[in-house]
Motif scaffolding. Structure first.
Motif, mmCIF file in Angstrom:
data_model
loop_
_atom_site.group_PDB
_atom_site.id
_atom_site.type_symbol
_atom_site.label_atom_id
_atom_site.label_comp_id
_atom_site.label_asym_id
_atom_site.label_seq_id
_atom_site.Cartn_x
_atom_site.Cartn_y
_atom_site.Cartn_z
ATOM 1 N N ASP A 46 0.815 -1.216 0.000
ATOM 2 C CA ASP A 46 0.000 0.000 0.000
ATOM 3 C C ASP A 46 0.850 1.267 0.000
ATOM 4 O O ASP A 46 0.310 2.372 -0.044
ATOM 5 C CB ASP A 46 -0.924 0.036 1.225
ATOM 6 C CG ASP A 46 -2.052 -0.977 1.115
ATOM 7 O OD1 ASP A 46 -2.637 -1.085 0.009
ATOM 8 O OD2 ASP A 46 -2.355 -1.651 2.110
ATOM 9 N N THR A 73 -4.490 -16.481 3.646
ATOM 10 C CA THR A 73 -5.084 -15.148 3.499
ATOM 11 C C THR A 73 -4.283 -14.260 2.552
ATOM 12 O O THR A 73 -4.856 -13.355 1.938
ATOM 13 C CB THR A 73 -5.164 -14.441 4.871
ATOM 14 O OG1 THR A 73 -3.855 -14.384 5.447
ATOM 15 C CG2 THR A 73 -6.100 -15.177 5.808
ATOM 16 N N GLU A 76 -5.438 -13.656 -1.227
ATOM 17 C CA GLU A 76 -6.577 -12.751 -1.375
ATOM 18 C C GLU A 76 -6.112 -11.292 -1.353
ATOM 19 O O GLU A 76 -6.588 -10.471 -2.143
ATOM 20 C CB GLU A 76 -7.595 -12.990 -0.250
ATOM 21 C CG GLU A 76 -8.206 -14.385 -0.257
ATOM 22 C CD GLU A 76 -9.131 -14.600 0.921
ATOM 23 O OE1 GLU A 76 -9.431 -13.619 1.639
ATOM 24 O OE2 GLU A 76 -9.566 -15.754 1.129
ATOM 25 N N ILE A 77 -5.185 -11.004 -0.447
ATOM 26 C CA ILE A 77 -4.683 -9.634 -0.344
ATOM 27 C C ILE A 77 -3.876 -9.279 -1.589
ATOM 28 O O ILE A 77 -4.018 -8.190 -2.152
ATOM 29 C CB ILE A 77 -3.819 -9.470 0.920
ATOM 30 C CG1 ILE A 77 -4.641 -9.805 2.168
ATOM 31 C CG2 ILE A 77 -3.272 -8.049 1.015
ATOM 32 C CD1 ILE A 77 -3.832 -9.850 3.448
ATOM 33 N N GLU A 79 -4.166 -10.596 -4.544
ATOM 34 C CA GLU A 79 -5.055 -10.486 -5.704
ATOM 35 C C GLU A 79 -5.769 -9.139 -5.726
ATOM 36 O O GLU A 79 -5.982 -8.553 -6.794
ATOM 37 C CB GLU A 79 -6.076 -11.619 -5.726
ATOM 38 C CG GLU A 79 -6.893 -11.627 -7.009
ATOM 39 C CD GLU A 79 -7.624 -12.922 -7.243
ATOM 40 O OE1 GLU A 79 -7.620 -13.399 -8.384
ATOM 41 O OE2 GLU A 79 -8.217 -13.449 -6.280
ATOM 42 N N LYS A 80 -6.127 -8.631 -4.565
ATOM 43 C CA LYS A 80 -6.733 -7.292 -4.512
ATOM 44 C C LYS A 80 -5.780 -6.262 -5.101
ATOM 45 O O LYS A 80 -6.192 -5.396 -5.891
ATOM 46 C CB LYS A 80 -7.068 -6.924 -3.062
ATOM 47 C CG LYS A 80 -7.703 -5.541 -2.901
ATOM 48 C CD LYS A 80 -7.754 -5.114 -1.452
ATOM 49 C CE LYS A 80 -6.380 -4.680 -0.953
ATOM 50 N NZ LYS A 80 -6.400 -4.071 0.398
ATOM 51 N N HIS A 81 -4.509 -6.371 -4.775
ATOM 52 C CA HIS A 81 -3.517 -5.441 -5.306
ATOM 53 C C HIS A 81 -3.271 -5.671 -6.798
ATOM 54 O O HIS A 81 -2.932 -4.727 -7.519
ATOM 55 C CB HIS A 81 -2.207 -5.560 -4.519
ATOM 56 C CG HIS A 81 -2.249 -4.899 -3.179
ATOM 57 N ND1 HIS A 81 -2.692 -5.543 -2.051
ATOM 58 C CD2 HIS A 81 -1.936 -3.637 -2.784
ATOM 59 C CE1 HIS A 81 -2.636 -4.722 -1.019
ATOM 60 N NE2 HIS A 81 -2.182 -3.559 -1.434
ATOM 61 N N TYR A 83 -5.562 -6.326 -9.061
ATOM 62 C CA TYR A 83 -6.581 -5.566 -9.789
ATOM 63 C C TYR A 83 -6.407 -4.059 -9.590
ATOM 64 O O TYR A 83 -6.713 -3.272 -10.488
ATOM 65 C CB TYR A 83 -7.974 -6.036 -9.386
ATOM 66 C CG TYR A 83 -8.296 -7.395 -9.956
ATOM 67 C CD1 TYR A 83 -8.666 -7.535 -11.294
ATOM 68 C CD2 TYR A 83 -8.170 -8.540 -9.187
ATOM 69 C CE1 TYR A 83 -8.931 -8.782 -11.830
ATOM 70 C CE2 TYR A 83 -8.425 -9.795 -9.722
ATOM 71 C CZ TYR A 83 -8.816 -9.908 -11.042
ATOM 72 O OH TYR A 83 -9.060 -11.147 -11.591
ATOM 73 N N GLN A 84 -5.900 -3.670 -8.430
ATOM 74 C CA GLN A 84 -5.606 -2.256 -8.209
ATOM 75 C C GLN A 84 -4.521 -1.779 -9.177
ATOM 76 O O GLN A 84 -4.640 -0.702 -9.772
ATOM 77 C CB GLN A 84 -5.168 -2.022 -6.757
ATOM 78 C CG GLN A 84 -6.298 -2.087 -5.747
ATOM 79 C CD GLN A 84 -5.815 -1.914 -4.310
ATOM 80 O OE1 GLN A 84 -4.605 -1.955 -4.034
ATOM 81 N NE2 GLN A 84 -6.733 -1.735 -3.392
ATOM 82 N N TRP A 101 1.578 -14.161 -6.828
ATOM 83 C CA TRP A 101 0.325 -14.873 -6.547
ATOM 84 C C TRP A 101 0.420 -16.328 -7.016
ATOM 85 O O TRP A 101 -0.005 -17.249 -6.318
ATOM 86 C CB TRP A 101 -0.831 -14.160 -7.234
ATOM 87 C CG TRP A 101 -2.186 -14.701 -6.906
ATOM 88 C CD1 TRP A 101 -2.998 -14.331 -5.866
ATOM 89 C CD2 TRP A 101 -2.899 -15.725 -7.624
ATOM 90 N NE1 TRP A 101 -4.164 -15.057 -5.908
ATOM 91 C CE2 TRP A 101 -4.129 -15.919 -6.963
ATOM 92 C CE3 TRP A 101 -2.609 -16.479 -8.759
ATOM 93 C CZ2 TRP A 101 -5.076 -16.841 -7.408
ATOM 94 C CZ3 TRP A 101 -3.536 -17.408 -9.203
ATOM 95 C CH2 TRP A 101 -4.760 -17.578 -8.528
ATOM 96 N N SER A 151 -16.174 3.884 -8.893
ATOM 97 C CA SER A 151 -16.472 2.513 -8.469
ATOM 98 C C SER A 151 -17.579 1.890 -9.316
ATOM 99 O O SER A 151 -17.743 0.671 -9.350
ATOM 100 C CB SER A 151 -16.864 2.487 -6.990
ATOM 101 O OG SER A 151 -18.028 3.267 -6.770
#
Length: 210
Positions: A46, A73, A76-77, A79-81, A83-84, A101, A151
């Motif tokens: 981040d 876990t 998942e974190i 993968e969120k990044h 797409y970001q 990943w 969004s």
């Protein structure tokens, strides 16, 4: 120039022996840190500092086999990044995160084909993530100025081509109830405001509201 270690202490670059000793200790400590505090490195994803994010990805990738129970876990974190990064236009970082990943999960990510193609393209044209991200950030700013909630906007990102050229096609799909003349004016605003974006990026990357 100083090598920062904490707020109160830094090693001068000229003090090679001390610096090498510190780096050697850090290198030995990294596997332990990754094994017992992997989320610390995940939090670095981040960071607004590109180099910090790079170090986090490289370190987690190097010691991915030590993640143990925490690995349930972390994908998942990560993968969120993924797409970001894709949405922000950080295409080199996107590829690195997908590789991480896949190392953690042992699976092929659904974006790997697109990430490979776009990475090869940005390397060939010598784009860096800061340039492509700045272009997309400008479009996002214009959308917000026009009351468009990002969004609710779908992003279509692909590598397109015709008989004479190829380009990164980044489409921001605005809600269908927005007037067409408003979308046209937003695109015109984007073109007129992109003077600080390098000509190379504007030539080989099309960002457009649809």
């Amino acid at each position: 120039m100083m090598l920062e270690t904490d707020k109160n202490w830094a090693i001068p670059q000229s003090d090679f022996k001390t610096r090498e000793a510190y780096l050697s200790q850090l290198e030995r400590a990294l596997p332990v840190l990754v094994k017992h505090s992997p989320l610390q490195f995940i939090q670095w994803l981040d960071s607004t500092d590109e180099q910090v994010r790079f170090v986090a990805i490289e370190t987690l990738s190097q010691f991915s086999d030590l993640l143990g129970d925490n690995s349930s876990t972390i994908p998942e974190i990560v993968e969120k990044h993924i797409y970001q990064c894709r949405n922000a236009g950080r295409f080199r970082e996107l590829y690195q995160l997908i590789q991480l990943w896949q190392k953690i999960t042992g699976q092929t990510h659904e974006l790997i084909h697109d990430a490979n193609e776009i990475l090869a393209f940005v390397v060939r044209h010598a784009f860096n993530d800061n340039e492509t991200e700045a272009y997309i950030s400008l479009a996002f700013t214009i959308a917000e100025q026009n009351g468009i909630e990002l969004s609710f906007c779908h992003k279509k990102i692909s590598l397109s081509s015709d008989e004479s050229s190829s380009w990164i096609d980044y489409q921001i799909m605005v809600p269908c109830d927005e007037p067409l003349d408003k979308v046209f004016k937003m695109n015109l605003h984007l073109v007129n405001s992109a003077g600080d974006i390098s000509k190379q990026v504007r030539q080989y990357m099309i960002v457009m509201f649809r």
